[in-house]
Motif scaffolding. Structure first.
Motif, mmCIF file in Angstrom:
data_model
loop_
_atom_site.group_PDB
_atom_site.id
_atom_site.type_symbol
_atom_site.label_atom_id
_atom_site.label_comp_id
_atom_site.label_asym_id
_atom_site.label_seq_id
_atom_site.Cartn_x
_atom_site.Cartn_y
_atom_site.Cartn_z
ATOM 1 N N MET A 1 -6.571 -34.343 -26.319
ATOM 2 C CA MET A 1 -5.981 -33.156 -25.702
ATOM 3 C C MET A 1 -4.492 -33.114 -25.997
ATOM 4 O O MET A 1 -3.817 -34.148 -25.915
ATOM 5 C CB MET A 1 -6.225 -33.171 -24.191
ATOM 6 N N HIS A 2 -4.008 -31.928 -26.274
ATOM 7 C CA HIS A 2 -2.603 -31.783 -26.634
ATOM 8 C C HIS A 2 -1.696 -32.152 -25.478
ATOM 9 O O HIS A 2 -0.663 -32.810 -25.670
ATOM 10 C CB HIS A 2 -2.333 -30.350 -27.083
ATOM 11 N N ASP A 3 -2.046 -31.743 -24.261
ATOM 12 C CA ASP A 3 -1.227 -32.039 -23.087
ATOM 13 C C ASP A 3 -2.154 -32.449 -21.951
ATOM 14 O O ASP A 3 -2.560 -31.638 -21.125
ATOM 15 C CB ASP A 3 -0.413 -30.806 -22.697
ATOM 16 N N LEU A 4 -2.519 -33.726 -21.914
ATOM 17 C CA LEU A 4 -3.476 -34.219 -20.929
ATOM 18 C C LEU A 4 -2.980 -33.999 -19.510
ATOM 19 O O LEU A 4 -3.740 -33.608 -18.618
ATOM 20 C CB LEU A 4 -3.746 -35.708 -21.173
ATOM 21 N N ALA A 5 -1.702 -34.241 -19.273
ATOM 22 C CA ALA A 5 -1.166 -34.092 -17.915
ATOM 23 C C ALA A 5 -1.340 -32.665 -17.404
ATOM 24 O O ALA A 5 -1.693 -32.450 -16.236
ATOM 25 C CB ALA A 5 0.310 -34.487 -17.890
ATOM 26 N N GLN A 6 -1.127 -31.681 -18.288
ATOM 27 C CA GLN A 6 -1.278 -30.293 -17.874
ATOM 28 C C GLN A 6 -2.744 -29.959 -17.595
ATOM 29 O O GLN A 6 -3.056 -29.227 -16.655
ATOM 30 C CB GLN A 6 -0.723 -29.353 -18.942
ATOM 31 N N VAL A 7 -3.649 -30.492 -18.412
ATOM 32 C CA VAL A 7 -5.079 -30.254 -18.185
ATOM 33 C C VAL A 7 -5.507 -30.845 -16.852
ATOM 34 O O VAL A 7 -6.285 -30.244 -16.104
ATOM 35 C CB VAL A 7 -5.915 -30.845 -19.337
ATOM 36 N N VAL A 8 -4.987 -32.023 -16.513
ATOM 37 C CA VAL A 8 -5.272 -32.626 -15.212
ATOM 38 C C VAL A 8 -4.766 -31.737 -14.090
ATOM 39 O O VAL A 8 -5.480 -31.453 -13.118
ATOM 40 C CB VAL A 8 -4.655 -34.035 -15.117
ATOM 41 N N ARG A 9 -3.534 -31.263 -14.221
ATOM 42 C CA ARG A 9 -2.971 -30.387 -13.177
ATOM 43 C C ARG A 9 -3.776 -29.106 -13.034
ATOM 44 O O ARG A 9 -4.020 -28.628 -11.923
ATOM 45 C CB ARG A 9 -1.502 -30.055 -13.504
ATOM 46 N N ASP A 10 -4.212 -28.561 -14.148
ATOM 47 C CA ASP A 10 -4.957 -27.305 -14.112
ATOM 48 C C ASP A 10 -6.322 -27.456 -13.438
ATOM 49 O O ASP A 10 -6.899 -26.471 -12.967
ATOM 50 C CB ASP A 10 -5.153 -26.757 -15.530
ATOM 51 N N SER A 11 -6.853 -28.665 -13.409
ATOM 52 C CA SER A 11 -8.178 -28.852 -12.826
ATOM 53 C C SER A 11 -8.160 -28.818 -11.307
ATOM 54 O O SER A 11 -9.194 -28.605 -10.672
ATOM 55 C CB SER A 11 -8.780 -30.181 -13.308
ATOM 56 N N TYR A 12 -7.000 -29.024 -10.707
ATOM 57 C CA TYR A 12 -6.912 -29.016 -9.250
ATOM 58 C C TYR A 12 -6.889 -27.585 -8.722
ATOM 59 O O TYR A 12 -6.333 -26.686 -9.357
ATOM 60 C CB TYR A 12 -5.658 -29.752 -8.777
ATOM 61 N N PRO A 13 -7.487 -27.370 -7.545
ATOM 62 C CA PRO A 13 -7.459 -26.021 -6.962
ATOM 63 C C PRO A 13 -6.085 -25.704 -6.387
ATOM 64 O O PRO A 13 -5.336 -26.611 -6.015
ATOM 65 C CB PRO A 13 -8.514 -26.106 -5.844
ATOM 66 N N PRO A 14 -5.742 -24.428 -6.297
ATOM 67 C CA PRO A 14 -4.506 -24.050 -5.612
ATOM 68 C C PRO A 14 -4.651 -24.310 -4.128
ATOM 69 O O PRO A 14 -5.744 -24.605 -3.630
ATOM 70 C CB PRO A 14 -4.379 -22.556 -5.907
ATOM 71 N N SER A 15 -3.570 -24.170 -3.386
ATOM 72 C CA SER A 15 -3.618 -24.391 -1.938
ATOM 73 C C SER A 15 -4.647 -23.473 -1.303
ATOM 74 O O SER A 15 -4.734 -22.288 -1.612
ATOM 75 C CB SER A 15 -2.245 -24.109 -1.320
ATOM 76 N N ILE A 16 -5.467 -24.031 -0.411
ATOM 77 C CA ILE A 16 -6.493 -23.213 0.247
ATOM 78 C C ILE A 16 -5.960 -22.520 1.488
ATOM 79 O O ILE A 16 -6.674 -21.768 2.136
ATOM 80 C CB ILE A 16 -7.712 -24.074 0.626
ATOM 81 N N SER A 17 -4.701 -22.764 1.834
ATOM 82 C CA SER A 17 -4.175 -22.211 3.094
ATOM 83 C C SER A 17 -4.070 -20.699 3.064
ATOM 84 O O SER A 17 -4.099 -20.054 4.110
ATOM 85 C CB SER A 17 -2.800 -22.814 3.387
ATOM 86 N N THR A 18 -3.935 -20.105 1.857
ATOM 87 C CA THR A 18 -3.778 -18.648 1.773
ATOM 88 C C THR A 18 -5.048 -17.946 1.357
ATOM 89 O O THR A 18 -5.042 -16.749 1.104
ATOM 90 C CB THR A 18 -2.667 -18.311 0.755
#
Length: 396
Positions: A1-18
């Protein structure tokens, strides 16, 4: 992967509070009583991978909304004390007429988030299709389906809070800096944990004895009690994993030992792959688990694709896979083999979900719904197949 750290970050959901209240949208009413089931594309629950706390609230809500055919049950507890929860979906006429049971599990390996979300998707589709789809209604009148989203809740939570690519559970070992046992190597049939017993840091470390992994022991105890004491005979077990798009049948521990019911296992496996292919056009290979297992990314070498678009593995591919497995270590101690051989469940499979390696364990959330649709069709096909088996109908 070109940017593994970014792919990891993208896999997480956004905050569910909103998130809006339609997180748990029920399907809209339809004019036809037998309309084919489909999860609303606007259902935000399946738009992202969800943390365990949200999944548990969602499961409780489903039980409260669909009281006629949904019960929230507990399989056991994890090493750190979390409940291993499941949804039992089915309509039981009376306690004197127990249903045969089909078990669908996911999340044995913590980082395989698509397996957890897919179990949820299939469960939700079955639940909301009751009374709307004739096929699903017939199946839920005949069987109980037990959907277990995460057999490894401690590891799943850890992937959200600390390490996205964590694989094992969170059980202590002899080395305090090497935590965790591999649940997929922990069961008591042909256990081979001695292969790496001196290396608790290994991704496939199985502990010092069969069933030392706490969650594997809890799951096996529940399954045996289900069959022996509650008369809810388990007739099929489908264990969801990622990745490589394969339908795998026993045995995992050996490529030289053929299961007694090999022809039946192959027949259904090919049908499952076809059901998936006719859903979204995705090709899933078919092979025995010893042939189809893919080494972890940290290991050197790779196993060639053992299957050509749903056909049985060729002799050359089987030989290559066997040689690589002998170099890597045995596949003994799997849940697949234990359910088949020890618990005498006639149909047991591993379904390795998307993709074939482009993203691997970091599959983007856009794949949740299409992967869920494929798996639903596979589970529906499995239920129909078993319902028409005379030996299953007449078994006690």
């Amino acid at each position: 992967m070109h940017d593994l750290a970014q792919v990891v970050r993208d896999s997480y959901p956004p905050s569910i509070s909103t998130r809006p209240c339609h997180l748990f949208d029920r399907p809209s009413r339809v004019s036809s009583p037998w309309q084919q089931p489909s999860v609303k594309e606007t259902n935000i629950f399946f738009g992202q991978y969800q943390p365990l706390s949200v999944i548990e609230n969602w499961m409780r809500l489903l039980q409260s909304l669909f009281t006629t055919h949904v019960r929230l049950i507990q399989i056991g507890t994890s090493y750190e004390g979390r409940d291993i929860q499941a949804l039992r979906v089915g309509v039981r006429a009376s306690s004197d007429n127990p249903h045969k049971t089909i078990v669908v599990s996911g999340g044995s390996h913590a980082r395989e988030w698509i397996s957890t979300s897919t179990v949820n998707y299939v469960a939700y589709t079955f639940i909301t299709a009751y009374g709307r789809s004739k096929d699903v209604t017939d199946l839920l009148d005949r069987f109980d389906f037990v959907f277990i989203p995460s057999l490894n809740p401690d590891g799943y939570v850890y992937t959200f809070e600390h390490d996205r690519l964590w694989r094992k559970n969170r059980q202590n070992t002899s080395l305090p800096f090497c935590t965790g046992l591999d649940l997929e190597r922990a069961y008591g049939f042909e256990w081979s944990g001695d292969v790496n017993k001196d290396n608790p840091c290994s991704e496939s470390f199985a502990g010092g004895a069969p069933f030392e992994a706490h969650e594997a022991r809890q799951f096996s105890d529940w399954a045996r009690n289900e069959t022996d004491n509650n008369d809810n005979k388990i007739v099929a077990f489908l264990d969801l994993h990622s990745y490589s798009q394969q339908v795998l049948y026993p045995y995992a521990f050996s490529c030289t030992s053929a299961p007694p019911s090999l022809e039946n296992l192959e027949e259904l496996a090919i049908g499952l792959a076809k059901a998936i292919r006719t859903t979204n056009g995705e090709a899933y290979g078919v092979a025995s688990a010893c042939e189809g297992s893919v080494p972890d990314p940290v290991d050197k070498g790779s196993v060639p694709d053992p299957v050509d678009k749903g056909s049985i593995a060729s002799a050359d591919d089987q030989a290559q896979a066997k040689e690589l497995r002998s170099q890597k270590g045995s596949g003994g101690g799997s849940a697949l083999d234990w359910f088949y051989h020890e618990l005498k469940v006639p149909y047991t499979y591993q379904l390795k979900l998307r993709d074939t390696g482009s993203y691997g364990f970091l599959l983007p959330s856009e794949n949740i719904v299409p992967t869920g649709k494929e798996a639903f069709k596979a589970v529906e096909y499995l239920g129909k197949f078993i319902a028409h088996r005379k030996d299953i109908r007449e078994s006690t």
